[in-house]
Design a protein around this motif. Structure first.
Motif, PDB file in Angstrom:
ATOM      1  N   MET A   1       0.854  -1.201   0.000  1.00  0.00           N
ATOM      2  CA  MET A   1       0.000   0.000   0.000  1.00  0.00           C
ATOM      3  C   MET A   1       0.887   1.248   0.000  1.00  0.00           C
ATOM      4  O   MET A   1       1.879   1.316   0.725  1.00  0.00           O
ATOM      5  N   GLU A   2       0.539   2.224  -0.799  1.00  0.00           N
ATOM      6  CA  GLU A   2       1.292   3.457  -0.875  1.00  0.00           C
ATOM      7  C   GLU A   2       1.319   4.161   0.474  1.00  0.00           C
ATOM      8  O   GLU A   2       0.351   4.137   1.231  1.00  0.00           O
ATOM      9  N   ILE A   3       2.473   4.844   0.750  1.00  0.00           N
ATOM     10  CA  ILE A   3       2.622   5.560   2.010  1.00  0.00           C
ATOM     11  C   ILE A   3       1.556   6.644   2.161  1.00  0.00           C
ATOM     12  O   ILE A   3       1.073   6.920   3.257  1.00  0.00           O
ATOM     13  N   SER A   4       1.162   7.256   1.031  1.00  0.00           N
ATOM     14  CA  SER A   4       0.154   8.318   1.093  1.00  0.00           C
ATOM     15  C   SER A   4      -1.188   7.787   1.581  1.00  0.00           C
ATOM     16  O   SER A   4      -1.916   8.462   2.315  1.00  0.00           O
ATOM     17  N   VAL A   5      -1.534   6.555   1.188  1.00  0.00           N
ATOM     18  CA  VAL A   5      -2.806   5.964   1.631  1.00  0.00           C
ATOM     19  C   VAL A   5      -2.755   5.646   3.119  1.00  0.00           C
ATOM     20  O   VAL A   5      -3.734   5.850   3.847  1.00  0.00           O
ATOM     21  N   ILE A  26     -11.737  14.626   7.186  1.00  0.00           N
ATOM     22  CA  ILE A  26     -11.575  14.122   5.817  1.00  0.00           C
ATOM     23  C   ILE A  26     -10.710  15.063   4.997  1.00  0.00           C
ATOM     24  O   ILE A  26      -9.775  14.637   4.294  1.00  0.00           O
ATOM     25  N   GLY A  27     -10.992  16.375   5.067  1.00  0.00           N
ATOM     26  CA  GLY A  27     -10.236  17.350   4.284  1.00  0.00           C
ATOM     27  C   GLY A  27      -8.768  17.414   4.680  1.00  0.00           C
ATOM     28  O   GLY A  27      -7.873  17.396   3.819  1.00  0.00           O
ATOM     29  N   VAL A  28      -8.494  17.487   5.988  1.00  0.00           N
ATOM     30  CA  VAL A  28      -7.115  17.571   6.467  1.00  0.00           C
ATOM     31  C   VAL A  28      -6.345  16.294   6.124  1.00  0.00           C
ATOM     32  O   VAL A  28      -5.188  16.344   5.679  1.00  0.00           O
ATOM     33  N   ALA A  29      -6.986  15.134   6.330  1.00  0.00           N
ATOM     34  CA  ALA A  29      -6.323  13.859   6.029  1.00  0.00           C
ATOM     35  C   ALA A  29      -5.981  13.764   4.547  1.00  0.00           C
ATOM     36  O   ALA A  29      -4.911  13.254   4.175  1.00  0.00           O
ATOM     37  N   THR A  30      -6.856  14.261   3.694  1.00  0.00           N
ATOM     38  CA  THR A  30      -6.602  14.219   2.257  1.00  0.00           C
ATOM     39  C   THR A  30      -5.414  15.097   1.877  1.00  0.00           C
ATOM     40  O   THR A  30      -4.550  14.697   1.086  1.00  0.00           O
ATOM     41  N   VAL A  31      -5.360  16.296   2.462  1.00  0.00           N
ATOM     42  CA  VAL A  31      -4.225  17.190   2.186  1.00  0.00           C
ATOM     43  C   VAL A  31      -2.917  16.571   2.673  1.00  0.00           C
ATOM     44  O   VAL A  31      -1.900  16.580   1.956  1.00  0.00           O
ATOM     45  N   LEU A  32      -2.916  16.027   3.896  1.00  0.00           N
ATOM     46  CA  LEU A  32      -1.707  15.407   4.434  1.00  0.00           C
ATOM     47  C   LEU A  32      -1.230  14.254   3.551  1.00  0.00           C
ATOM     48  O   LEU A  32      -0.026  14.085   3.316  1.00  0.00           O
ATOM     49  N   ALA A  33      -2.173  13.463   3.055  1.00  0.00           N
ATOM     50  CA  ALA A  33      -1.806  12.339   2.195  1.00  0.00           C
ATOM     51  C   ALA A  33      -1.197  12.820   0.881  1.00  0.00           C
ATOM     52  O   ALA A  33      -0.220  12.248   0.383  1.00  0.00           O
ATOM     53  N   MET A  34      -1.742  13.891   0.330  1.00  0.00           N
ATOM     54  CA  MET A  34      -1.245  14.392  -0.950  1.00  0.00           C
ATOM     55  C   MET A  34       0.137  15.009  -0.826  1.00  0.00           C
ATOM     56  O   MET A  34       0.889  15.090  -1.810  1.00  0.00           O
ATOM     57  N   MET A 293     -11.470  13.246  -1.023  1.00  0.00           N
ATOM     58  CA  MET A 293     -10.853  12.007  -0.542  1.00  0.00           C
ATOM     59  C   MET A 293     -11.090  10.867  -1.523  1.00  0.00           C
ATOM     60  O   MET A 293     -10.185  10.056  -1.776  1.00  0.00           O
ATOM     61  N   SER A 294     -12.291  10.799  -2.085  1.00  0.00           N
ATOM     62  CA  SER A 294     -12.594   9.752  -3.064  1.00  0.00           C
ATOM     63  C   SER A 294     -11.674   9.870  -4.276  1.00  0.00           C
ATOM     64  O   SER A 294     -11.172   8.861  -4.789  1.00  0.00           O
ATOM     65  N   TRP A 295     -11.419  11.106  -4.725  1.00  0.00           N
ATOM     66  CA  TRP A 295     -10.506  11.309  -5.854  1.00  0.00           C
ATOM     67  C   TRP A 295      -9.093  10.871  -5.479  1.00  0.00           C
ATOM     68  O   TRP A 295      -8.389  10.248  -6.283  1.00  0.00           O
ATOM     69  N   MET A 296      -8.674  11.185  -4.253  1.00  0.00           N
ATOM     70  CA  MET A 296      -7.338  10.801  -3.793  1.00  0.00           C
ATOM     71  C   MET A 296      -7.183   9.282  -3.808  1.00  0.00           C
ATOM     72  O   MET A 296      -6.166   8.736  -4.248  1.00  0.00           O
ATOM     73  N   LEU A 297      -8.204   8.576  -3.335  1.00  0.00           N
ATOM     74  CA  LEU A 297      -8.152   7.110  -3.331  1.00  0.00           C
ATOM     75  C   LEU A 297      -8.096   6.562  -4.761  1.00  0.00           C
ATOM     76  O   LEU A 297      -7.379   5.599  -5.038  1.00  0.00           O
ATOM     77  N   SER A 298      -8.865   7.184  -5.649  1.00  0.00           N
ATOM     78  CA  SER A 298      -8.852   6.749  -7.045  1.00  0.00           C
ATOM     79  C   SER A 298      -7.494   7.019  -7.692  1.00  0.00           C
ATOM     80  O   SER A 298      -6.995   6.208  -8.487  1.00  0.00           O
ATOM     81  N   TYR A 299      -6.892   8.152  -7.337  1.00  0.00           N
ATOM     82  CA  TYR A 299      -5.571   8.510  -7.857  1.00  0.00           C
ATOM     83  C   TYR A 299      -4.526   7.466  -7.474  1.00  0.00           C
ATOM     84  O   TYR A 299      -3.602   7.180  -8.238  1.00  0.00           O
ATOM     85  N   GLU A 300      -4.698   6.879  -6.299  1.00  0.00           N
ATOM     86  CA  GLU A 300      -3.768   5.852  -5.813  1.00  0.00           C
ATOM     87  C   GLU A 300      -4.216   4.437  -6.212  1.00  0.00           C
ATOM     88  O   GLU A 300      -3.657   3.449  -5.734  1.00  0.00           O
ATOM     89  N   ASN A 301      -5.266   4.350  -7.062  1.00  0.00           N
ATOM     90  CA  ASN A 301      -5.762   3.060  -7.568  1.00  0.00           C
ATOM     91  C   ASN A 301      -6.288   2.136  -6.463  1.00  0.00           C
ATOM     92  O   ASN A 301      -6.270   0.911  -6.616  1.00  0.00           O
ATOM     93  N   ILE A 302      -6.770   2.728  -5.380  1.00  0.00           N
ATOM     94  CA  ILE A 302      -7.303   1.910  -4.290  1.00  0.00           C
ATOM     95  C   ILE A 302      -8.588   1.174  -4.698  1.00  0.00           C
ATOM     96  O   ILE A 302      -8.744  -0.009  -4.394  1.00  0.00           O
TER      97      ILE A 302
END
Length: 434
Positions: A1-5, A26-34, A293-302
Protein backbone atom coordinates in the motif's frame (compact mmCIF):
# COMPACT_ATOMS: atom_id res chain seq x y z
CA UNK A 1 0.00 0.00 0.00
CA UNK A 2 1.29 3.46 -0.87
CA UNK A 3 2.62 5.56 2.01
CA UNK A 4 0.15 8.32 1.09
CA UNK A 5 -2.81 5.96 1.63
CA UNK A 6 -1.45 4.88 5.01
CA UNK A 7 -1.07 8.54 6.00
CA UNK A 8 -4.62 9.20 4.77
CA UNK A 9 -6.15 6.42 6.88
CA UNK A 10 -4.04 6.98 10.01
CA UNK A 11 -4.52 10.75 10.07
CA UNK A 12 -8.25 10.44 9.41
CA UNK A 13 -8.75 7.98 12.28
CA UNK A 14 -6.50 10.01 14.59
CA UNK A 15 -8.44 13.21 13.92
CA UNK A 16 -11.75 11.45 14.57
CA UNK A 17 -10.44 10.08 17.86
CA UNK A 18 -9.70 13.60 19.12
CA UNK A 19 -13.23 14.70 18.15
CA UNK A 20 -12.38 16.77 15.10
CA UNK A 21 -15.55 17.15 12.96
CA UNK A 22 -15.83 14.49 10.27
CA UNK A 23 -15.74 16.90 7.33
CA UNK A 24 -12.61 18.65 8.65
CA UNK A 25 -10.98 15.28 9.39
CA UNK A 26 -11.58 14.12 5.82
CA UNK A 27 -10.24 17.35 4.28
CA UNK A 28 -7.11 17.57 6.47
CA UNK A 29 -6.32 13.86 6.03
CA UNK A 30 -6.60 14.22 2.26
CA UNK A 31 -4.23 17.19 2.19
CA UNK A 32 -1.71 15.41 4.43
CA UNK A 33 -1.81 12.34 2.19
CA UNK A 34 -1.24 14.39 -0.95
CA UNK A 35 1.83 16.05 0.58
CA UNK A 36 3.62 12.73 0.15
CA UNK A 37 2.97 12.95 -3.60
CA UNK A 38 3.18 16.66 -4.49
CA UNK A 39 4.20 19.97 -2.87
CA UNK A 40 2.02 21.92 -0.44
CA UNK A 41 0.57 24.55 -2.79
CA UNK A 42 -0.39 22.07 -5.56
CA UNK A 43 -1.81 19.70 -2.91
CA UNK A 44 -4.04 22.33 -1.32
CA UNK A 45 -5.06 23.66 -4.73
CA UNK A 46 -5.96 20.20 -5.99
CA UNK A 47 -8.07 19.42 -2.92
CA UNK A 48 -9.87 22.77 -3.25
CA UNK A 49 -10.54 22.13 -6.93
CA UNK A 50 -11.91 18.65 -6.22
CA UNK A 51 -14.12 19.99 -3.44
CA UNK A 52 -15.52 22.64 -5.78
CA UNK A 53 -16.00 20.11 -8.55
CA UNK A 54 -17.83 17.77 -6.19
CA UNK A 55 -20.36 20.49 -5.43
CA UNK A 56 -20.83 21.52 -9.05
CA UNK A 57 -23.99 19.52 -9.61
CA UNK A 58 -27.50 20.74 -10.33
CA UNK A 59 -28.96 17.72 -8.51
CA UNK A 60 -27.41 18.91 -5.22
CA UNK A 61 -29.62 21.98 -5.35
CA UNK A 62 -32.44 19.74 -4.14
CA UNK A 63 -30.73 19.14 -0.79
CA UNK A 64 -31.19 22.61 0.81
CA UNK A 65 -34.83 22.68 -0.27
CA UNK A 66 -35.60 19.20 1.07
CA UNK A 67 -33.80 20.14 4.31
CA UNK A 68 -35.95 23.26 4.59
CA UNK A 69 -39.18 21.39 3.83
CA UNK A 70 -38.24 18.80 6.46
CA UNK A 71 -37.66 21.48 9.10
CA UNK A 72 -40.97 23.13 8.27
CA UNK A 73 -42.81 19.82 8.52
CA UNK A 74 -40.98 19.02 11.76
CA UNK A 75 -42.19 22.24 13.37
CA UNK A 76 -45.59 22.19 11.73
CA UNK A 77 -47.46 19.73 13.93
CA UNK A 78 -47.07 16.81 11.55
CA UNK A 79 -45.80 14.32 14.13
CA UNK A 80 -48.87 14.42 16.39
CA UNK A 81 -51.25 13.92 13.47
CA UNK A 82 -49.26 10.99 12.09
CA UNK A 83 -49.20 9.34 15.52
CA UNK A 84 -52.98 9.64 15.85
CA UNK A 85 -53.39 8.26 12.33
CA UNK A 86 -51.15 5.28 13.13
CA UNK A 87 -53.11 4.62 16.35
CA UNK A 88 -56.40 4.14 14.54
CA UNK A 89 -54.67 1.82 12.06
CA UNK A 90 -52.81 -0.59 14.34
CA UNK A 91 -53.34 0.52 17.94
CA UNK A 92 -55.73 -2.34 18.63
CA UNK A 93 -53.31 -5.23 17.88
CA UNK A 94 -50.98 -6.84 20.49
CA UNK A 95 -48.06 -4.50 20.99
CA UNK A 96 -50.05 -1.92 19.06
CA UNK A 97 -48.22 1.11 20.46
CA UNK A 98 -44.94 -0.34 19.24
CA UNK A 99 -46.49 -0.62 15.76
CA UNK A 100 -47.76 2.96 16.09
CA UNK A 101 -44.22 4.06 16.91
CA UNK A 102 -42.75 2.28 13.88
CA UNK A 103 -45.38 3.53 11.42
CA UNK A 104 -45.16 7.09 12.77
CA UNK A 105 -41.36 7.14 12.56
CA UNK A 106 -41.44 5.71 9.04
CA UNK A 107 -44.02 8.20 7.79
CA UNK A 108 -42.46 11.19 9.51
CA UNK A 109 -38.96 10.20 8.41
CA UNK A 110 -40.19 9.91 4.84
CA UNK A 111 -42.00 13.27 4.96
CA UNK A 112 -39.20 15.17 6.72
CA UNK A 113 -36.32 13.32 5.04
CA UNK A 114 -34.47 13.19 8.36
CA UNK A 115 -34.05 10.24 10.70
CA UNK A 116 -32.82 12.52 13.49
CA UNK A 117 -35.93 14.70 13.17
CA UNK A 118 -38.14 11.59 13.22
CA UNK A 119 -36.42 10.29 16.36
CA UNK A 120 -36.81 13.63 18.08
CA UNK A 121 -40.38 14.42 17.04
CA UNK A 122 -41.91 10.94 17.38
CA UNK A 123 -39.75 9.78 20.27
CA UNK A 124 -40.50 12.88 22.32
CA UNK A 125 -44.17 11.83 22.42
CA UNK A 126 -44.16 8.05 22.00
CA UNK A 127 -41.44 7.10 24.50
CA UNK A 128 -43.18 8.56 27.58
CA UNK A 129 -46.61 7.48 26.27
CA UNK A 130 -45.54 3.87 25.79
CA UNK A 131 -43.83 3.83 29.19
CA UNK A 132 -47.10 4.89 30.85
CA UNK A 133 -48.82 1.96 29.13
CA UNK A 134 -46.35 -0.50 30.64
CA UNK A 135 -43.72 -0.73 27.91
CA UNK A 136 -40.07 -0.82 28.89
CA UNK A 137 -38.46 2.59 28.28
CA UNK A 138 -35.29 1.16 26.75
CA UNK A 139 -37.24 -1.10 24.39
CA UNK A 140 -39.37 1.87 23.34
CA UNK A 141 -36.30 3.98 22.65
CA UNK A 142 -34.77 1.12 20.65
CA UNK A 143 -37.90 0.94 18.47
CA UNK A 144 -37.81 4.69 17.82
CA UNK A 145 -34.12 4.69 16.95
CA UNK A 146 -34.30 1.83 14.44
CA UNK A 147 -37.65 2.78 12.86
CA UNK A 148 -36.53 6.38 12.24
CA UNK A 149 -33.88 5.24 9.76
CA UNK A 150 -36.44 3.75 7.37
CA UNK A 151 -37.41 7.25 6.26
CA UNK A 152 -34.03 7.55 4.53
CA UNK A 153 -35.08 4.86 2.07
CA UNK A 154 -38.53 6.32 1.42
CA UNK A 155 -38.35 9.61 -0.54
CA UNK A 156 -37.70 12.43 -0.45
CA UNK A 157 -34.24 11.28 0.65
CA UNK A 158 -31.13 13.42 0.49
CA UNK A 159 -28.82 10.43 0.80
CA UNK A 160 -30.27 8.90 -2.38
CA UNK A 161 -29.51 12.17 -4.18
CA UNK A 162 -25.93 11.96 -2.92
CA UNK A 163 -25.66 8.35 -4.11
CA UNK A 164 -26.87 9.45 -7.55
CA UNK A 165 -23.97 11.91 -7.63
CA UNK A 166 -21.41 9.35 -6.39
CA UNK A 167 -22.54 6.64 -8.83
CA UNK A 168 -22.14 8.84 -11.87
CA UNK A 169 -25.76 9.66 -12.54
CA UNK A 170 -28.21 6.92 -11.54
CA UNK A 171 -31.68 8.41 -11.99
CA UNK A 172 -32.85 10.14 -8.82
CA UNK A 173 -36.45 9.44 -9.78
CA UNK A 174 -35.69 5.72 -10.12
CA UNK A 175 -33.84 5.70 -6.77
CA UNK A 176 -36.73 7.46 -5.06
CA UNK A 177 -39.26 4.94 -6.33
CA UNK A 178 -36.92 2.00 -5.66
CA UNK A 179 -36.69 2.87 -1.97
CA UNK A 180 -40.35 2.28 -1.15
CA UNK A 181 -40.49 -1.52 -0.95
CA UNK A 182 -37.16 -1.90 0.95
CA UNK A 183 -38.28 0.79 3.42
CA UNK A 184 -41.60 -0.95 3.97
CA UNK A 185 -39.80 -4.29 4.29
CA UNK A 186 -37.60 -2.94 7.10
CA UNK A 187 -40.67 -1.54 8.88
CA UNK A 188 -42.47 -4.89 8.61
CA UNK A 189 -39.39 -6.68 9.95
CA UNK A 190 -39.26 -4.36 12.95
CA UNK A 191 -42.98 -4.90 13.52
CA UNK A 192 -42.45 -8.67 13.49
CA UNK A 193 -39.78 -8.38 16.15
CA UNK A 194 -41.97 -6.09 18.23
CA UNK A 195 -44.97 -8.43 17.95
CA UNK A 196 -42.95 -11.33 19.35
CA UNK A 197 -41.52 -9.16 22.13
CA UNK A 198 -44.97 -7.79 23.00
CA UNK A 199 -46.48 -11.28 23.13
CA UNK A 200 -43.71 -12.56 25.42
CA UNK A 201 -44.05 -9.58 27.76
CA UNK A 202 -47.87 -9.48 27.57
CA UNK A 203 -48.03 -5.82 26.61
CA UNK A 204 -51.48 -4.15 26.55
CA UNK A 205 -53.79 -4.05 23.54
CA UNK A 206 -55.45 -0.80 22.52
CA UNK A 207 -59.14 -0.36 21.85
CA UNK A 208 -60.77 -0.70 18.45
CA UNK A 209 -61.40 2.80 17.04
CA UNK A 210 -64.89 3.97 16.17
CA UNK A 211 -65.70 4.60 12.53
CA UNK A 212 -66.00 8.34 13.04
CA UNK A 213 -62.65 8.48 14.83
CA UNK A 214 -61.02 6.52 12.01
CA UNK A 215 -62.34 8.96 9.41
CA UNK A 216 -61.38 12.03 11.45
CA UNK A 217 -57.81 10.97 12.21
CA UNK A 218 -57.25 9.85 8.63
CA UNK A 219 -58.57 13.14 7.30
CA UNK A 220 -56.30 15.10 9.67
CA UNK A 221 -53.22 13.21 8.46
CA UNK A 222 -54.01 13.33 4.73
CA UNK A 223 -52.53 16.79 4.07
CA UNK A 224 -49.21 15.64 5.55
CA UNK A 225 -49.21 12.33 3.68
CA UNK A 226 -50.05 14.14 0.45
CA UNK A 227 -46.53 15.60 0.38
CA UNK A 228 -45.18 12.15 -0.53
CA UNK A 229 -47.79 11.78 -3.27
CA UNK A 230 -47.09 15.28 -4.56
CA UNK A 231 -43.32 14.85 -4.76
CA UNK A 232 -43.16 11.31 -6.10
CA UNK A 233 -46.26 11.59 -8.27
CA UNK A 234 -44.87 14.70 -9.93
CA UNK A 235 -41.47 13.12 -10.56
CA UNK A 236 -42.84 9.81 -11.85
CA UNK A 237 -45.45 11.59 -13.96
CA UNK A 238 -42.74 13.70 -15.56
CA UNK A 239 -44.21 17.00 -14.38
CA UNK A 240 -41.01 18.11 -12.68
CA UNK A 241 -37.50 16.94 -11.81
CA UNK A 242 -36.31 15.96 -8.32
CA UNK A 243 -34.75 19.40 -7.91
CA UNK A 244 -37.94 21.16 -8.92
CA UNK A 245 -39.86 18.80 -6.63
CA UNK A 246 -37.77 19.99 -3.68
CA UNK A 247 -38.94 23.58 -4.28
CA UNK A 248 -42.56 22.44 -4.52
CA UNK A 249 -42.08 20.51 -1.27
CA UNK A 250 -40.93 23.72 0.46
CA UNK A 251 -43.93 25.69 -0.83
CA UNK A 252 -46.35 22.96 0.22
CA UNK A 253 -44.73 22.50 3.65
CA UNK A 254 -44.80 26.27 4.18
CA UNK A 255 -48.47 26.46 3.27
CA UNK A 256 -49.35 23.47 5.45
CA UNK A 257 -47.39 24.59 8.51
CA UNK A 258 -48.26 28.30 8.43
CA UNK A 259 -51.74 28.43 6.88
CA UNK A 260 -53.44 25.05 7.39
CA UNK A 261 -52.10 23.77 10.74
CA UNK A 262 -50.92 27.18 11.97
CA UNK A 263 -48.21 25.55 14.08
CA UNK A 264 -45.48 27.77 12.58
CA UNK A 265 -45.72 31.55 12.90
CA UNK A 266 -44.25 33.96 10.40
CA UNK A 267 -41.91 35.16 13.15
CA UNK A 268 -40.53 31.59 13.41
CA UNK A 269 -39.44 31.48 9.77
CA UNK A 270 -36.08 33.31 10.11
CA UNK A 271 -34.97 30.78 12.74
CA UNK A 272 -36.08 27.85 10.53
CA UNK A 273 -34.35 29.30 7.47
CA UNK A 274 -31.14 29.83 9.46
CA UNK A 275 -31.24 26.24 10.71
CA UNK A 276 -31.74 25.01 7.14
CA UNK A 277 -28.69 26.99 6.00
CA UNK A 278 -26.58 25.56 8.84
CA UNK A 279 -27.65 21.98 8.09
CA UNK A 280 -27.08 22.44 4.36
CA UNK A 281 -23.62 23.89 4.97
CA UNK A 282 -22.65 20.85 7.05
CA UNK A 283 -23.90 18.44 4.41
CA UNK A 284 -22.25 20.27 1.50
CA UNK A 285 -18.91 20.53 3.32
CA UNK A 286 -19.07 16.77 3.88
CA UNK A 287 -19.82 16.25 0.20
CA UNK A 288 -16.94 18.47 -0.88
CA UNK A 289 -14.27 16.95 1.35
CA UNK A 290 -15.53 13.40 0.73
CA UNK A 291 -15.33 13.96 -3.01
CA UNK A 292 -11.72 15.10 -2.61
CA UNK A 293 -10.85 12.01 -0.54
CA UNK A 294 -12.59 9.75 -3.06
CA UNK A 295 -10.51 11.31 -5.85
CA UNK A 296 -7.34 10.80 -3.79
CA UNK A 297 -8.15 7.11 -3.33
CA UNK A 298 -8.85 6.75 -7.05
CA UNK A 299 -5.57 8.51 -7.86
CA UNK A 300 -3.77 5.85 -5.81
CA UNK A 301 -5.76 3.06 -7.57
CA UNK A 302 -7.30 1.91 -4.29
CA UNK A 303 -10.73 1.08 -5.82
CA UNK A 304 -9.09 -1.14 -8.42
CA UNK A 305 -6.93 -2.86 -5.80
CA UNK A 306 -9.91 -3.58 -3.55
CA UNK A 307 -11.98 -4.73 -6.51
CA UNK A 308 -9.27 -7.17 -7.57
CA UNK A 309 -8.92 -8.45 -4.00
CA UNK A 310 -12.67 -9.04 -3.69
CA UNK A 311 -12.90 -10.78 -7.06
CA UNK A 312 -10.04 -13.09 -6.06
CA UNK A 313 -11.59 -13.74 -2.66
CA UNK A 314 -14.19 -16.10 -4.10
CA UNK A 315 -15.89 -17.11 -7.32
CA UNK A 316 -19.26 -17.09 -5.55
CA UNK A 317 -21.21 -13.80 -5.98
CA UNK A 318 -23.12 -14.60 -2.77
CA UNK A 319 -19.89 -14.56 -0.77
CA UNK A 320 -18.58 -11.38 -2.42
CA UNK A 321 -21.82 -9.46 -1.81
CA UNK A 322 -21.92 -10.68 1.78
CA UNK A 323 -18.34 -9.47 2.23
CA UNK A 324 -19.23 -6.05 0.80
CA UNK A 325 -22.18 -5.83 3.17
CA UNK A 326 -20.05 -6.72 6.18
CA UNK A 327 -17.46 -4.12 5.22
CA UNK A 328 -20.16 -1.47 4.79
CA UNK A 329 -21.67 -2.41 8.14
CA UNK A 330 -18.28 -1.86 9.74
CA UNK A 331 -17.89 1.44 7.88
CA UNK A 332 -21.36 2.57 9.00
CA UNK A 333 -20.44 2.00 12.64
CA UNK A 334 -17.63 4.55 12.45
CA UNK A 335 -18.57 6.93 9.63
CA UNK A 336 -21.51 9.17 8.74
CA UNK A 337 -23.63 8.19 5.75
CA UNK A 338 -22.70 11.05 3.43
CA UNK A 339 -18.91 10.50 3.35
CA UNK A 340 -19.42 6.72 3.41
CA UNK A 341 -21.56 6.86 0.25
CA UNK A 342 -19.22 9.26 -1.56
CA UNK A 343 -16.03 7.40 -0.65
CA UNK A 344 -17.11 3.77 -0.94
CA UNK A 345 -19.49 3.90 -3.90
CA UNK A 346 -16.61 4.22 -6.43
CA UNK A 347 -14.86 1.34 -4.65
CA UNK A 348 -17.66 -1.22 -4.44
CA UNK A 349 -20.02 -0.26 -7.29
CA UNK A 350 -17.73 -1.64 -10.06
CA UNK A 351 -17.50 -4.94 -8.19
CA UNK A 352 -21.27 -5.14 -7.79
CA UNK A 353 -21.84 -4.31 -11.47
CA UNK A 354 -19.34 -6.98 -12.53
CA UNK A 355 -21.43 -9.48 -10.54
CA UNK A 356 -24.56 -8.49 -12.48
CA UNK A 357 -26.06 -6.12 -9.91
CA UNK A 358 -27.52 -2.91 -11.30
CA UNK A 359 -26.27 0.46 -9.92
CA UNK A 360 -29.86 1.13 -8.81
CA UNK A 361 -30.04 -2.10 -6.81
CA UNK A 362 -26.60 -1.51 -5.28
CA UNK A 363 -27.55 2.01 -4.19
CA UNK A 364 -30.59 0.83 -2.26
CA UNK A 365 -28.56 -1.99 -0.68
CA UNK A 366 -25.83 0.44 0.35
CA UNK A 367 -28.18 3.02 1.87
CA UNK A 368 -30.09 0.34 3.81
CA UNK A 369 -26.78 -1.04 5.06
CA UNK A 370 -25.59 2.35 6.26
CA UNK A 371 -28.96 3.03 7.91
CA UNK A 372 -28.06 0.31 10.39
CA UNK A 373 -24.91 2.26 11.23
CA UNK A 374 -26.99 5.27 12.27
CA UNK A 375 -28.34 3.32 15.23
CA UNK A 376 -25.14 1.56 16.29
CA UNK A 377 -22.45 2.79 18.69
CA UNK A 378 -20.02 4.50 18.87
CA UNK A 379 -20.98 7.29 16.43
CA UNK A 380 -24.60 6.56 15.47
CA UNK A 381 -26.23 9.99 15.42
CA UNK A 382 -29.78 8.65 15.69
CA UNK A 383 -28.78 6.41 18.61
CA UNK A 384 -27.46 9.38 20.58
CA UNK A 385 -30.62 11.40 19.95
CA UNK A 386 -32.79 8.47 21.06
CA UNK A 387 -30.77 8.03 24.26
CA UNK A 388 -31.06 11.74 25.01
CA UNK A 389 -34.83 11.79 24.56
CA UNK A 390 -35.36 8.59 26.58
CA UNK A 391 -32.91 9.75 29.27
CA UNK A 392 -31.07 6.45 29.13
CA UNK A 393 -27.64 5.17 28.13
CA UNK A 394 -26.31 3.33 25.09
CA UNK A 395 -25.35 0.36 27.29
CA UNK A 396 -28.97 -0.07 28.40
CA UNK A 397 -30.23 0.14 24.83
CA UNK A 398 -27.96 -2.55 23.39
CA UNK A 399 -29.98 -5.55 24.65
CA UNK A 400 -33.38 -4.44 23.23
CA UNK A 401 -31.62 -3.28 20.05
CA UNK A 402 -30.15 -6.71 19.26
CA UNK A 403 -33.36 -8.35 17.92
CA UNK A 404 -34.13 -5.18 15.97
CA UNK A 405 -30.64 -5.22 14.46
CA UNK A 406 -31.32 -8.83 13.46
CA UNK A 407 -34.59 -7.81 11.75
CA UNK A 408 -32.83 -5.03 9.84
CA UNK A 409 -30.00 -7.37 8.81
CA UNK A 410 -32.47 -9.96 7.51
CA UNK A 411 -34.16 -7.21 5.49
CA UNK A 412 -30.73 -6.19 4.18
CA UNK A 413 -30.01 -9.74 3.01
CA UNK A 414 -33.38 -9.95 1.28
CA UNK A 415 -32.78 -6.64 -0.51
CA UNK A 416 -29.27 -7.79 -1.47
CA UNK A 417 -30.20 -11.16 -2.94
CA UNK A 418 -33.69 -10.42 -4.27
CA UNK A 419 -33.25 -7.64 -6.88
CA UNK A 420 -37.00 -7.40 -7.53
CA UNK A 421 -37.53 -5.75 -4.13
CA UNK A 422 -35.59 -2.72 -5.35
CA UNK A 423 -36.26 -2.92 -9.06
CA UNK A 424 -39.94 -3.84 -9.35
CA UNK A 425 -41.44 -0.37 -8.87
CA UNK A 426 -38.90 1.50 -11.07
CA UNK A 427 -39.52 -1.09 -13.79
CA UNK A 428 -43.29 -0.82 -13.38
CA UNK A 429 -43.22 2.98 -13.75
CA UNK A 430 -40.78 2.85 -16.66
CA UNK A 431 -37.90 4.40 -14.70
CA UNK A 432 -35.57 1.40 -14.65
CA UNK A 433 -32.39 1.92 -16.63
CA UNK A 434 -32.60 5.71 -16.57
Amino acid sequence: MEISVIVLLVSFVALLLINVPVSISIGVATVLAMLFTIDFIPAVTTVAQRMGGGLDSFALLAIPFFVLSGLLMGRGGIAARLIEFAKVLVGMVPGGLAFVNIISCTLFGAISGSSVAATSAIGGFMIPTMEKEGYDRNFTAAITVTASTTGLLIPPSNILIIYSLASGGVSIAALFVAGYLPGILVSLGLMGGCAIYAKINNYPVGRLPKARELVTKTFDALPSLFLIVLVIGGIVGGYFTATEASVIAVLYALFLSVVVYREVKVSDLPEIFTKAVETTAIVLLLIGTSTAMSWMLSYENIPQSISNALMHLSDNPFVILLTINLILLAVGIFMDMTPAVLIFTPIFLPVAVSLGMSPLHFGIMMVLNLCIGLCTPPVGSVLFVGCSIAKTTIARLIKPLLPLYAAMFIALLLVTYVPAISEFLPTYFGLYGQ
